[in-house]
Design a protein around this motif. Sequence first.
Motif, PDB file in Angstrom:
ATOM      1  N   PRO A   1      -6.925   4.711   3.669  1.00 27.93           N
ATOM      2  CA  PRO A   1      -8.357   4.470   3.876  1.00 27.93           C
ATOM      3  C   PRO A   1      -8.864   5.299   5.052  1.00 27.93           C
ATOM      4  N   LYS A   2     -10.136   5.670   5.021  1.00 33.48           N
ATOM      5  CA  LYS A   2     -10.707   6.552   6.040  1.00 33.48           C
ATOM      6  C   LYS A   2     -10.533   5.988   7.448  1.00 33.48           C
ATOM      7  N   GLU A   3     -10.689   4.670   7.594  1.00 37.90           N
ATOM      8  CA  GLU A   3     -10.632   4.083   8.928  1.00 37.90           C
ATOM      9  C   GLU A   3      -9.223   4.089   9.520  1.00 37.90           C
ATOM     10  N   PHE A   4      -8.205   4.354   8.671  1.00 36.79           N
ATOM     11  CA  PHE A   4      -6.821   4.387   9.155  1.00 36.79           C
ATOM     12  C   PHE A   4      -6.219   5.789   9.076  1.00 36.79           C
ATOM     13  N   GLU A   5      -7.053   6.785   8.880  1.00 34.90           N
ATOM     14  CA  GLU A   5      -6.552   8.143   8.701  1.00 34.90           C
ATOM     15  C   GLU A   5      -5.875   8.677   9.962  1.00 34.90           C
ATOM     16  N   ASP A   6      -6.166   8.064  11.119  1.00 33.11           N
ATOM     17  CA  ASP A   6      -5.537   8.531  12.354  1.00 33.11           C
ATOM     18  C   ASP A   6      -4.027   8.302  12.349  1.00 33.11           C
ATOM     19  N   VAL A   7      -3.542   7.364  11.511  1.00 30.57           N
ATOM     20  CA  VAL A   7      -2.105   7.065  11.499  1.00 30.57           C
ATOM     21  C   VAL A   7      -1.294   8.282  11.052  1.00 30.57           C
ATOM     22  N   PRO A   8      -1.541   8.863   9.864  1.00 35.25           N
ATOM     23  CA  PRO A   8      -0.765  10.065   9.517  1.00 35.25           C
ATOM     24  C   PRO A   8      -1.111  11.276  10.383  1.00 35.25           C
ATOM     25  N   LEU A   9      -2.352  11.349  10.887  1.00 38.06           N
ATOM     26  CA  LEU A   9      -2.736  12.519  11.693  1.00 38.06           C
ATOM     27  C   LEU A   9      -1.927  12.598  12.982  1.00 38.06           C
ATOM     28  N   VAL A  10      -1.639  11.473  13.604  1.00 36.06           N
ATOM     29  CA  VAL A  10      -0.855  11.477  14.839  1.00 36.06           C
ATOM     30  C   VAL A  10       0.546  12.023  14.572  1.00 36.06           C
TER      31      VAL A  10
ATOM     32  N   LEU B   1      10.453  17.575   5.041  1.00 39.71           N
ATOM     33  CA  LEU B   1      10.375  16.468   4.087  1.00 39.71           C
ATOM     34  C   LEU B   1       9.423  15.398   4.580  1.00 39.71           C
ATOM     35  N   ALA B   2       9.319  15.245   5.897  1.00 43.03           N
ATOM     36  CA  ALA B   2       8.360  14.287   6.449  1.00 43.03           C
ATOM     37  C   ALA B   2       6.933  14.701   6.104  1.00 43.03           C
ATOM     38  N   LEU B   3       6.653  15.993   6.078  1.00 41.43           N
ATOM     39  CA  LEU B   3       5.302  16.478   5.762  1.00 41.43           C
ATOM     40  C   LEU B   3       4.923  16.163   4.317  1.00 41.43           C
ATOM     41  N   ASP B   4       5.891  16.205   3.397  1.00 43.38           N
ATOM     42  CA  ASP B   4       5.602  15.793   2.016  1.00 43.38           C
ATOM     43  C   ASP B   4       5.065  14.355   1.999  1.00 43.38           C
ATOM     44  N   CYS B   5       5.742  13.492   2.740  1.00 44.05           N
ATOM     45  CA  CYS B   5       5.337  12.082   2.781  1.00 44.05           C
ATOM     46  C   CYS B   5       3.992  11.904   3.475  1.00 44.05           C
ATOM     47  N   LEU B   6       3.763  12.690   4.517  1.00 43.21           N
ATOM     48  CA  LEU B   6       2.507  12.570   5.257  1.00 43.21           C
ATOM     49  C   LEU B   6       1.320  13.048   4.429  1.00 43.21           C
ATOM     50  N   GLN B   7       1.537  14.063   3.587  1.00 42.29           N
ATOM     51  CA  GLN B   7       0.456  14.501   2.699  1.00 42.29           C
ATOM     52  C   GLN B   7       0.116  13.405   1.692  1.00 42.29           C
ATOM     53  N   LEU B   8       1.140  12.750   1.143  1.00 39.72           N
ATOM     54  CA  LEU B   8       0.895  11.645   0.223  1.00 39.72           C
ATOM     55  C   LEU B   8       0.153  10.516   0.928  1.00 39.72           C
ATOM     56  N   ALA B   9       0.505  10.267   2.182  1.00 43.96           N
ATOM     57  CA  ALA B   9      -0.199   9.239   2.958  1.00 43.96           C
ATOM     58  C   ALA B   9      -1.661   9.622   3.160  1.00 43.96           C
ATOM     59  N   LEU B  10      -1.916  10.893   3.444  1.00 45.41           N
ATOM     60  CA  LEU B  10      -3.293  11.354   3.630  1.00 45.41           C
ATOM     61  C   LEU B  10      -4.137  11.142   2.379  1.00 45.41           C
ATOM     62  N   GLU B  11      -3.511  11.301   1.214  1.00 41.18           N
ATOM     63  CA  GLU B  11      -4.253  11.175  -0.036  1.00 41.18           C
ATOM     64  C   GLU B  11      -4.652   9.724  -0.324  1.00 41.18           C
ATOM     65  N   LYS B  12      -3.868   8.760   0.153  1.00 39.52           N
ATOM     66  CA  LYS B  12      -4.088   7.353  -0.191  1.00 39.52           C
ATOM     67  C   LYS B  12      -4.681   6.523   0.944  1.00 39.52           C
TER      68      LYS B  12
ATOM     69  N   ALA C   1       0.838  -1.200   0.000  1.00 37.12           N
ATOM     70  CA  ALA C   1       0.000   0.000   0.000  1.00 37.12           C
ATOM     71  C   ALA C   1       0.876   1.255   0.000  1.00 37.12           C
ATOM     72  N   PRO C   2       0.720   2.157  -0.961  1.00 35.92           N
ATOM     73  CA  PRO C   2       1.592   3.345  -1.043  1.00 35.92           C
ATOM     74  C   PRO C   2       1.557   4.202   0.209  1.00 35.92           C
ATOM     75  N   TRP C   3       0.397   4.282   0.853  1.00 35.14           N
ATOM     76  CA  TRP C   3       0.315   5.171   2.014  1.00 35.14           C
ATOM     77  C   TRP C   3       1.172   4.652   3.167  1.00 35.14           C
ATOM     78  N   VAL C   4       1.267   3.338   3.309  1.00 35.37           N
ATOM     79  CA  VAL C   4       2.094   2.763   4.374  1.00 35.37           C
ATOM     80  C   VAL C   4       3.570   3.070   4.106  1.00 35.37           C
ATOM     81  N   LEU C   5       3.995   2.925   2.843  1.00 36.78           N
ATOM     82  CA  LEU C   5       5.381   3.228   2.492  1.00 36.78           C
ATOM     83  C   LEU C   5       5.679   4.711   2.688  1.00 36.78           C
ATOM     84  N   SER C   6       4.689   5.568   2.437  1.00 36.41           N
ATOM     85  CA  SER C   6       4.874   7.000   2.696  1.00 36.41           C
ATOM     86  C   SER C   6       5.038   7.264   4.188  1.00 36.41           C
ATOM     87  N   MET C   7       4.323   6.514   5.025  1.00 36.06           N
ATOM     88  CA  MET C   7       4.488   6.659   6.469  1.00 36.06           C
ATOM     89  C   MET C   7       5.894   6.265   6.899  1.00 36.06           C
TER      90      MET C   7
END
Length: 733
Positions: A633-642, A620-631, A600-606
Amino acid sequence: MTRRNVSCKIATVLAVILEISAVKHWHVTENGKIQPQHDTVFDMRRSYDLLGFLEQEKRKETADAIYKKISRKEVSIDNEFVGLSMADMESSNSDCYSWDKSLADIDVHASIVVDHRLRDGIDQTDYMLFNVVANSNQAAPDCQKTFPLDFSIYTFEHLKAMQNRKNLTQREELGLMRFLSLNTDLNHFGHQLAYSLSRNSTSWIYLNLASIYWRIKGNAYNALECSRRAIVSAPRQYRDIPLLTTAGILHAAKYSGEAAIVLHTAIDHNPTESYHHLALGHVYTSLGDFDRSAACYDNCLRLAPDTIEAKQMKYAILCHRFLETSLLLFDQRLRNVLSEIHVYHDWKEEWLKLYEHMLWEQNIKSATREIKLAFAREQDLHLLAINPVERSIHHIDNNIVLSYMDLGDRKKIAENMLQNVHVSLHLLKNLQKQVKERSNRITRDMTELNIEYNDLFASPTKSPKYRNVEIKKGNEDFEADHWPKISDCDSSMLMFGDGKQYLPIYLSPENKGYATHLFVNELIDIEPWKKHPLPWHPPICQTPKSFNERYITRSLLDATMQQHSPDVSLKPFLHNLVQTADLAEIGQRILTATEAKVAAPWVLSMLASLHWRIVGKPRLALDCLQLALEKVPKEFEDVPLVSIASIYHKIGSIDDALRVTDKALQINAVEPMTNFLFGILLNIKGNYTGAIHYLKQALRMDSHLYDGRALMLLKTLACREKFNVITGNYPVD
């Protein structure tokens, strides 16, 4: 006198215009009388109509020109018909036409396995089954019972066929009986296998034999379960044998694309085994990829020149391709003939319309039906022999009109031939048509033999670590009414001072069920104990076109532009993925996994964002976190938000950090890291009661959270509240 001169000039001009064609129209009778001929198209109904006479002349010239083109086209079509024969093509490769087999007659799902008894290094005692007395209650090998196996990276769990293995069906592969001892009783053989597996449940040979047993029975699910375990148990030098067995099951169950992936892996393990290339040739033949299948049969014959099956299949493919090419060529020639016939037909239509019009303009009083037909015969029109015309004279308003019907014998012959060729081509292409989409997908997949990002690793492969349910009190010391005691509040034991220092927080996708250690190890084909090839590059994420300003504001981006202190306390999250690697190599592993799209691309971005936080570059971490936010799933959105909230904490923007953390808690209220972060932030804002509540919530889910630091912070706040204990400030990484 003037009028007479004008008349003479007009007559002279008309004579020039008519190019003295009237000489053929007028004649002198025996009595010396000048009168028009009645057997030409210039014997006009309206003899006084000069313009009509001129138009008739033009029609006559046009008709004559078309007639010449029709005559030439007639010769061309005759020559084309003479060359339309399959005999020349048949004689050029008579063996293919006389051979009594075709690809449709050959079983491309033929059962193939490697006889492990012929492989060097395998001792006879390894494949000898335990003797067991036959009885009426004969058992069958149950690989799932004797060898539990939920998941293994070596067994291609990402393939859809593997995920859907309970629903696979296949025919009975009775041909595999030839690999067993002569006169083997299948039921007794299965009984022996069941007993042998109960004595040695990890014998890869027994497991592979059990898979063959279930293939003979036609049970794809049990066969796969046994072959999966055989793959896991087999030494690397013999792993290709159960891989071939597994591929055979998938191929027999009509999952040929997945079978090709497994076979390529088997060939990687042992490229000199001819059976692997033979089986892969069968797979590509069934997929309609004849170029690749022919290459596979060539490889098989290089390794084992006497393999009759490979010779037959290669010859069948070559004949198939020759016949297809010949029919396509014949089809094109027929199309050319039909095209010429259509042109010929159009010209004939135009010619007949012109003559019909000329007949209409003729003087019908002096023209009889016989004269009309005699005129047509006089023209010696060969096209009437090529395309017979049924002619009749109809009287319409006292006018004679020639009507016709095109029988088009040769056109019908050509069209029938073309139809037959199309039927033959349809039959030849039937294999390709049935699997066209799958063949295209395999072509893309096999360009590089990498396992690409797929549905399995897009989703969690195990249950979440913390289920989103109500958090209940436990039996920990901090739950007691009398806690903390004064002895718990020894200032030398309190590490956090006032508890308002920055502490990096990271919520790992592992908590959601993602096996992230696989993404940077096995899925990129590099074992954890091996070094990633040089050079190593950091996992830079592509700069997003825009940021989600609800969570990543412009002020946050500006505040993180400069270098910050590294979040070294987050290192264990990365080092637990590859314990023997340093940070630079792990960064390259993350980059390799991202480029190969293994998960999953969002996990690799994390993972990439974690790398940049550890090295002290939150921008540079924020670039990756934005990409994670875009990909994500809604139920796991808390991961990049933290992680975003923790970066807000780092730059001192506590209100924004609280806002984002609160959103993460709304998504999942039980994650201990999220509760821990919320408690830290509430403490900074002076809400000590709220801070203690959320710290207890975090510890109720994980009593050893953050290597005991969460409990130490709770104890610090509780001691301050209960005993007004003042502690010193200690730096925290």
